[in-house]
Design an enzyme around this catalytic site. Sequence first.
Site, PDB file in Angstrom:
ATOM      1  N   HIS A   1       3.310   3.437  -9.085  1.00 49.61           N
ATOM      2  CA  HIS A   1       3.131   2.013  -9.371  1.00 49.61           C
ATOM      3  C   HIS A   1       4.411   1.417  -9.982  1.00 49.61           C
ATOM      4  O   HIS A   1       4.766   0.262  -9.687  1.00 49.61           O
ATOM      5  CB  HIS A   1       1.950   1.807 -10.313  1.00 49.61           C
ATOM      6  CG  HIS A   1       0.631   2.167  -9.692  1.00 49.61           C
ATOM      7  ND1 HIS A   1       0.262   1.764  -8.427  1.00 49.61           N
ATOM      8  CD2 HIS A   1      -0.416   2.906 -10.173  1.00 49.61           C
ATOM      9  CE1 HIS A   1      -0.947   2.221  -8.147  1.00 49.61           C
ATOM     10  NE2 HIS A   1      -1.383   2.923  -9.193  1.00 49.61           N
TER      11      HIS A   1
ATOM     12  N   LEU B   1      11.471 -20.539  -3.986  1.00 50.74           N
ATOM     13  CA  LEU B   1      10.491 -19.630  -3.394  1.00 50.74           C
ATOM     14  C   LEU B   1       9.205 -19.759  -4.184  1.00 50.74           C
ATOM     15  O   LEU B   1       9.236 -19.843  -5.408  1.00 50.74           O
ATOM     16  CB  LEU B   1      10.986 -18.179  -3.449  1.00 50.74           C
ATOM     17  CG  LEU B   1       9.988 -17.101  -2.992  1.00 50.74           C
ATOM     18  CD1 LEU B   1       9.867 -17.114  -1.467  1.00 50.74           C
ATOM     19  CD2 LEU B   1      10.403 -15.717  -3.476  1.00 50.74           C
TER      20      LEU B   1
ATOM     21  N   ASP C   1       0.840  -1.197   0.000  1.00 53.68           N
ATOM     22  CA  ASP C   1       0.000   0.000   0.000  1.00 53.68           C
ATOM     23  C   ASP C   1       0.877   1.249   0.000  1.00 53.68           C
ATOM     24  O   ASP C   1       1.922   1.278   0.656  1.00 53.68           O
ATOM     25  CB  ASP C   1      -0.902  -0.013   1.242  1.00 53.68           C
ATOM     26  CG  ASP C   1      -2.031   0.997   1.152  1.00 53.68           C
ATOM     27  OD1 ASP C   1      -2.271   1.540   0.049  1.00 53.68           O
ATOM     28  OD2 ASP C   1      -2.680   1.247   2.187  1.00 53.68           O
TER      29      ASP C   1
END
Length: 247
Positions: free
Chosen positions: A43, A137, A26
Amino acid sequence: MVKEGFASRKKSKNSEPPVHVAIIMDGNGRWAKKRMLPKVAGHKRGADAVRRCVEDAIDLGIRYLTLYAFSSENWNRPEDEVNDLMGLLHRYLTKEVDELDDKNIRLAFIGDRSKLSPDIRALIEAAEQRTLNNSRLCLTLALSYGGRAEIVDAARKLAKQVQAGKISPEDISEETFSGELHTHDIPDPDLIIRTSGEQRISNFLLWQIAYAEFVFLDVLWPDFNREVLEQALDEYGGRDRRFGARP
């Protein structure tokens, strides 16, 4: 001053790093606004933070990393912002998958794909298939995702199985319910991190976070780095996780 890394800290109630870390990313818009830049600039910097976070998660021993990239509610944002976000996603899926595969990283997606464009859906499916057997991962992107919708979808699937006579209502348990969720093949999160100073869940992994630890950070997502991640892991390490048991 950078805090001591999680792995090297000796005095901790949790001596191991969390297996699964989930992050509500956020603050991209506020980061851009503070610098009088368009939201898309925030962004783009947020995408850079994703790359850093993946590398740091591997270095710090995290096995599963789930990032809240785009919520089901985010479709209500202005059309130009949604288009910018989808454009960034398209570029990520086009340019980053080779590197993820080379680094033995599995890429998975959870959420409602029906609203995504056909080309993005195709790229997602190709990326998932290509990296399916990677094990260093598991990077999961929550995309067009809503926790309530996921729970309703799981309930609907089980109801259809009951209706078809495949199972009885008594067969439904927490385990069978979890098996119908989008995250059925990964463990529940140990740690939830939210950036930007907000302290809410925003419809993220509502079923899966029943016993997760929460760390809320003031840092905006584009500024998220290894130091910040280590600070969150330090906080997690000091928690006493009893899972409802008596101390």
